[in-house]
Write a protein that holds these residues in place. Structure first.
Motif, PDB file in Angstrom:
ATOM      1  N   HIS A 488      33.488   9.860  51.196  1.00 28.10           N
ATOM      2  CA  HIS A 488      34.328  10.386  51.808  1.00 28.10           C
ATOM      3  C   HIS A 488      33.939  12.093  51.550  1.00 28.10           C
ATOM      4  N   SER A 489      34.083  12.758  52.807  1.00 24.90           N
ATOM      5  CA  SER A 489      33.754  14.251  52.673  1.00 24.90           C
ATOM      6  C   SER A 489      34.920  14.799  53.061  1.00 24.90           C
ATOM      7  N   PHE A 490      35.417  16.034  52.509  1.00 24.35           N
ATOM      8  CA  PHE A 490      36.633  16.766  52.605  1.00 24.35           C
ATOM      9  C   PHE A 490      36.252  18.371  52.783  1.00 24.35           C
ATOM     10  N   GLN A 491      36.539  19.183  53.727  1.00 22.07           N
ATOM     11  CA  GLN A 491      36.176  20.463  53.890  1.00 22.07           C
ATOM     12  C   GLN A 491      37.625  21.326  54.378  1.00 22.07           C
ATOM     13  N   LEU A 492      37.632  22.419  53.722  1.00 19.23           N
ATOM     14  CA  LEU A 492      38.625  23.356  53.930  1.00 19.23           C
ATOM     15  C   LEU A 492      37.918  24.603  54.388  1.00 19.23           C
ATOM     16  N   PHE A 493      37.781  25.021  56.064  1.00 21.53           N
ATOM     17  CA  PHE A 493      37.416  25.860  56.500  1.00 21.53           C
ATOM     18  C   PHE A 493      38.024  27.370  56.005  1.00 21.53           C
ATOM     19  N   LEU A 494      39.179  27.353  55.532  1.00 22.24           N
ATOM     20  CA  LEU A 494      39.836  28.791  55.172  1.00 22.24           C
ATOM     21  C   LEU A 494      38.905  29.307  54.284  1.00 22.24           C
ATOM     22  N   VAL A 531      50.478  28.276  48.672  1.00 25.75           N
ATOM     23  CA  VAL A 531      49.743  28.814  47.550  1.00 25.75           C
ATOM     24  C   VAL A 531      48.684  29.922  48.055  1.00 25.75           C
ATOM     25  N   TYR A 532      47.994  29.554  48.910  1.00 18.87           N
ATOM     26  CA  TYR A 532      46.764  30.564  49.284  1.00 18.87           C
ATOM     27  C   TYR A 532      47.322  31.917  49.769  1.00 18.87           C
ATOM     28  N   PHE A 533      48.449  31.904  50.116  1.00 22.27           N
ATOM     29  CA  PHE A 533      48.842  33.229  50.645  1.00 22.27           C
ATOM     30  C   PHE A 533      50.055  34.046  49.883  1.00 22.27           C
ATOM     31  N   VAL A 534      50.042  33.705  48.777  1.00 19.57           N
ATOM     32  CA  VAL A 534      50.889  34.341  47.656  1.00 19.57           C
ATOM     33  C   VAL A 534      50.298  35.912  47.703  1.00 19.57           C
ATOM     34  N   THR A 541      48.316  48.321  45.445  1.00 18.23           N
ATOM     35  CA  THR A 541      47.604  47.375  46.324  1.00 18.23           C
ATOM     36  C   THR A 541      48.045  46.182  46.236  1.00 18.23           C
ATOM     37  N   THR A 542      48.209  45.424  47.645  1.00 18.84           N
ATOM     38  CA  THR A 542      48.364  44.229  47.705  1.00 18.84           C
ATOM     39  C   THR A 542      47.502  43.466  48.151  1.00 18.84           C
ATOM     40  N   THR A 543      47.283  42.208  47.165  1.00 20.99           N
ATOM     41  CA  THR A 543      46.111  41.338  47.524  1.00 20.99           C
ATOM     42  C   THR A 543      46.520  39.958  47.655  1.00 20.99           C
ATOM     43  N   LEU A 544      45.797  39.057  48.080  1.00 17.90           N
ATOM     44  CA  LEU A 544      46.238  37.678  48.248  1.00 17.90           C
ATOM     45  C   LEU A 544      45.043  36.718  47.197  1.00 17.90           C
ATOM     46  N   PRO A 545      45.526  36.569  45.927  1.00 15.11           N
ATOM     47  CA  PRO A 545      44.618  36.628  44.834  1.00 15.11           C
ATOM     48  C   PRO A 545      44.165  34.932  44.902  1.00 15.11           C
ATOM     49  N   ASN A 546      44.891  33.854  45.693  1.00 15.54           N
ATOM     50  CA  ASN A 546      44.720  32.752  45.607  1.00 15.54           C
ATOM     51  C   ASN A 546      44.172  32.138  46.824  1.00 15.54           C
ATOM     52  N   ARG A 547      43.606  33.170  47.803  1.00 19.17           N
ATOM     53  CA  ARG A 547      43.154  32.736  48.934  1.00 19.17           C
ATOM     54  C   ARG A 547      41.739  31.700  48.837  1.00 19.17           C
ATOM     55  N   ASN A 548      40.998  31.956  47.750  1.00 21.51           N
ATOM     56  CA  ASN A 548      39.967  31.317  47.648  1.00 21.51           C
ATOM     57  C   ASN A 548      40.135  30.177  46.596  1.00 21.51           C
ATOM     58  N   LEU A 549      41.234  29.665  46.508  1.00 21.32           N
ATOM     59  CA  LEU A 549      41.288  28.378  45.369  1.00 21.32           C
ATOM     60  C   LEU A 549      40.703  27.286  46.145  1.00 21.32           C
ATOM     61  N   PRO A 606      49.023  34.689  40.233  1.00 25.54           N
ATOM     62  CA  PRO A 606      47.557  34.454  40.661  1.00 25.54           C
ATOM     63  C   PRO A 606      47.101  33.245  39.776  1.00 25.54           C
ATOM     64  N   LEU A 607      46.241  32.533  40.669  1.00 27.37           N
ATOM     65  CA  LEU A 607      45.951  31.228  39.878  1.00 27.37           C
ATOM     66  C   LEU A 607      44.344  31.082  40.070  1.00 27.37           C
ATOM     67  N   SER A 608      43.766  30.227  39.116  1.00 26.45           N
ATOM     68  CA  SER A 608      42.505  29.968  39.185  1.00 26.45           C
ATOM     69  C   SER A 608      42.120  28.447  39.142  1.00 26.45           C
ATOM     70  N   ASN A 609      40.984  27.695  39.632  1.00 27.83           N
ATOM     71  CA  ASN A 609      40.704  26.355  39.469  1.00 27.83           C
ATOM     72  C   ASN A 609      40.035  25.798  38.260  1.00 27.83           C
ATOM     73  N   SER A 610      40.535  26.645  37.005  1.00 26.37           N
ATOM     74  CA  SER A 610      39.987  26.345  35.778  1.00 26.37           C
ATOM     75  C   SER A 610      40.896  25.333  34.687  1.00 26.37           C
ATOM     76  N   GLY A 611      41.669  24.711  35.520  1.00 29.28           N
ATOM     77  CA  GLY A 611      42.651  23.742  34.613  1.00 29.28           C
ATOM     78  C   GLY A 611      42.012  22.462  34.751  1.00 29.28           C
ATOM     79  N   LEU A 612      42.405  21.514  33.758  1.00 31.02           N
ATOM     80  CA  LEU A 612      42.016  20.096  33.489  1.00 31.02           C
ATOM     81  C   LEU A 612      43.134  18.948  33.390  1.00 31.02           C
TER      82      LEU A 612
END
Length: 786
Positions: A488-494, A531-534, A541-549, A606-612
């Motif tokens: 199975h292949s899954f891709q998010l283009f965002l 979550v991507y647009f918090v 300065t306002t950023t979207l820190p989770n856009r690249n999750l 802000p989140l990162s994908n480093s959780g287990l």
């Protein structure tokens, strides 16, 4: 005028019943098809054993059959066909009110023997999807209706199964094998659909009450791990729902009245001689009725309504079309009390709140059969959700309101999917396809917090796309060994995050009574879109820190053993291990936050994908299918569920109850006389589960701050008292000549046990208090089928 109309309507129904003749028989008909290619099987023999004789029929060239004058009650249907394994359908309920229309799937026999001795046949829970080998079982509409306190809800019914626990009495959120309820995937007619529940919050997979009507559902599959390759965007489980077709020869109706409201269903043909049909159901309910009879449901004004339908439109050359859909509207409001003295006791009493949750989907499918034992199923579905909440504080002048919180999340999805299934021969089948999604969103969230004005947290509008592609190969390597291989292949283009996921499973029939299964799968899931647009503001300065999750991912390993005791009973055990990675956690190195503990909403940090994470456990099921009017299902689970946070420490997850047991049992008594056939049913469900984990409130810090502060040094180290609940359902079904009536009462939490739901800090008294889950609730209903 309305009262007169209602009076005449009820009187007409009663007269119809009283004047009905008392010969209780019904027609049983349907179609017999190959379970892989979906092609019809002509010449199949169908026989039903009645009280005094056996009634037989043979399918025609289109695989169709019809048997008339079948006595009502519980019947056994046997189907045999050359080159196919015999099928035995036990305890099939025949009612006087509606014809029984069946679609019977048969599996080609590798031995090519027309008659096979049936020894151990306790495979009633065998998945409808032949490519699902492990951790999957089928469930019937009858189970959602019969199980105590299931109230026609697939998710509530599933809490009888091993490894599944409910996250709270007030909703149908289910935690599967220690995972967050949000890891669940809902599919309908082979296409992913939004959360089909009323009163659902944003970012959830459950809600208060199911939108889906039992009138529309057919037998469906439920998976809890190592899913087949066609399933994507899920980490914990899959509900693969199938819809039944309306009766294409006769118009039939269902009316249900109860404490929860009114339910109306109609089905029938479009015209004589055409195989097309329609099936539609509408439900309107007001939960305020419970409050009016003295049952506490809170101070809110609560209401919902829904509509669902399935239209079947076959053609001669273009294949079979279906038009299906569902929609649900629900809301809950509270009104502030104009009494400032009472505000001192409970600050919530000065709030006006408005929560609403609207969900819907409409789609069209086309199934085209080909002569080479293959078919192509294509679907186009548009779906959407709208979730909102407003909170206004009443000021001391009793006239002015100040907005404290506001959110409105609108999400829509356009899905195009196509699946091709090819039966190469009796030993090999393949299935491949794609799923394209366009995701639209309009997300607004503002919170006053500690300031005096609303602070914008999310304000985003736009769209993105996802693409899924899958391939799976089903191989009968020998008579006893079956293998499934897939990818199975899954891709998010965002943000171009992707996942390539191998899947594999084996089933080995050591003996007709002993079966071994082994499964593995890599799975991934999209984060809740908000979550991507918090937004995060720092130094102006306002950023979207989770856009690249990236996608959350998990390896699933499952080993199972099924021991068939006899034709009606079996014992099944499964051992599993799940390794979760790429899990969003806080970027703060001292934080203990992980999205694995979330049930709804969007985190604002802000989140990162480093959780287990890791889940492992042992499940045991002892099941007796309905035989001699008795069934029971005993399930038990022992498990651990852990996660690793940004501080590098492993913690118990919120859903790590460690153990869970349930007993679901039912007995029916047939009470017959010359005038009518009656069936008395008693169904009981008993659940005992370890308490959910929680982080205790730090009382001194909370008193100093004037709001709840938590002791992070004890993150999820405390556990609520064990949860116990006993539910009872009593029903009486009566069959007349052309009418079936059922009166039932479901008593939820029969012992009125006060199960602890959670803790909170009362800033007025400076105390930590506990709130409790639902008390005893009786739900009375009366259903007519004619």
């Amino acid at each position: 005028m309305f009262q007169k109309t209602t009076k005449y309507f009820v009187s007409g129904i009663l007269c119809f019943i009283v004047n009905a003749c008392f010969s209780q028989t019904q027609t049983v008909r349907g179609t017999v098809i190959d379970n892989i290619s979906q092609s019809s099987i002509p010449g199949a023999v169908i026989q039903i054993a009645g009280p005094d004789s056996v009634i037989r029929a043979v399918t025609d060239e289109a695989g169709k059959f019809s048997l008339s004058h079948i006595p009502v009650g519980s019947r056994t249907i046997e189907i045999t066909a050359y080159d196919y394994k015999p099928v035995v359908m036990q305890n099939v309920t025949v009612n006087a009110g509606k014809e029984l229309v069946l679609t019977i799937n048969m599996e080609e026999d590798l031995k090519k023997i027309s008659e096979v001795v049936i020894t151990a046949k306790a495979d009633k829970n065998k998945p409808l999807n032949e490519l699902s080998t492990v951790s999957t079982r089928t469930f019937s509409v009858e189970e959602t209706q019969k199980f105590a306190a299931a109230v026609n809800d697939p998710a509530r019914m599933a809490t009888s199964f091993a490894g599944v626990v409910v996250a709270g009495d007030g909703n149908n959120h289910i935690s599967i094998r220690g995972n967050s309820p949000n890891g669940l995937l809902w599919r309908m007619e082979g296409v992913e659909i939004p959360n089909p529940n009323h009163f659902s919050n944003v970012g959830t997979a459950g809600g208060g009450i199911s939108i889906l009507s039992a009138q529309l559902l057919s037998n469906s599959d439920f998976s809890t791990g190592a899913f087949a390759a066609e399933y994507g965007n899920a980490l914990s489980g899959v509900f693969d729902l199938r819809l039944r077709k309306g009766n294409n020869e006769k118009r039939e109706y269902t009316v249900q009245l109860g404490i929860l409201g009114l339910d109306l269903a109609a089905e029938g043909p479009f015209k004589k001689g055409y195989e097309g049909s329609y099936l539609i159901n509408y439900r309107y309910s007001t939960l305020n009725v419970l409050g009016k009879i003295g049952i506490p449901i809170g101070d809110a004004n609560t209401n919902f309504q829904d509509l669902s339908f399935n239209v079947y439109l076959p053609t001669r050359k273009l294949g079979k079309f279906t038009l299906f859909g569902f929609g649900g509207l629900s809301y809950q409001t509270t009104t502030a009390e104009k009494d400032s003295v009472r505000w001192e006791q409970d600050d919530f009493l000065r709030l006006n709140t408005n929560f609403y949750s609207n969900t819907g989907a409409v789609g069209v499918t086309n199934t085209k059969l080909f002569k080479n034992k293959s078919y192509l199923k294509t679907a186009l579905v548009f779906s959407g959700t709208e979730n909102g909440y407003k909170q206004d504080r009443l000021e001391f002048d009793y006239a002015t309101f100040t907005r404290e919180y506001e959110q409105r999340f609108v999400q829509n999805k356009l899905t195009l999917s196509s699946t091709y299934t090819q039966k190469i021969n009796a030993k090999n089948n393949i299935r491949t396809g794609f799923i394209l999604n366009h995701l639209g969103y309009s997300l607004i969230q503002s919170d006053m917090g500690d300031s005096t004005v609303l602070q914008e947290q999310i304000n985003e509008k736009g769209g993105t796309e996802t693409m899924q592609v899958f391939f799976q190969w089903n191989m009968h390597l020998t008579e006893k060994l079956t293998a499934n291989l897939g990818i199975h292949s899954f891709q998010l283009f965002l943000n171009n995050s992707s996942s390539l996921e191998p899947r594999a499973s084996l089933r080995y029939d050591v003996h007709p009574k002993h079966h071994l299964t082994l499964g593995y799968g890599l799975h991934s899931q999209l984060q809740p879109i908000g979550v991507y647009f918090v937004e995060h503001t720092e130094n102006g300065t306002t950023t979207l820190p989770n856009r690249n999750l990236k996608l959350s991912k998990a390896h699933h390993f499952v080993f199972g053993y099924d021991f068939v005791l006899n034709e009606h009973e079996h014992i099944k055990t499964e051992v599993y291990y799940q390794h979760l990675f790429g899990i969003p956690i806080s970027k703060d190195p001292t934080s203990t936050y992980s999205i694995l503990n979330s049930t709804d909403g969007f985190p604002s940090e802000p989140l990162s994908n480093s959780g287990l994470g890791r889940n492992y456990g042992l499940e045991l099921t002892y099941e007796r299918f309905l035989f001699k009017n008795l069934y029971y299902l005993l399930s038990a689970s022992l498990y651990e569920s852990k996660y690793k946070a940004a501080d590098g420490v492993w913690y118990d997850t919120r859903f790590n109850t460690n153990y869970a047991t349930s007993l679901t049992i039912g007995k029916e008594w047939n009470l017959k006389n010359k005038e009518k056939s009656r069936t008395l049913g008693v169904n009981i469900k008993s659940i005992y589960v370890g308490g959910f984990r929680y982080t205790p409130i730090d009382l001194p810090a909370s008193v100093a701050a004037g709001e709840a502060k938590y002791d992070r040094s004890q993150t999820y180290q405390k556990r609520m008292p064990d949860y116990y609940r006993l539910d009872i359902r009593l029903s009486l079904k009566r069959n007349y000549k052309k009418v079936t009536s059922t009166v039932a009462i479901d008593i939820q939490n029969t012992t009125n046990r006060k199960n602890v739901g959670g803790q909170y800090f009362n800033n007025k008294t400076g105390e930590v208090k506990y709130w409790y889950q639902t008390t005893l609730i009786p739900i009375l209903s009366y259903r007519l089928e004619f």
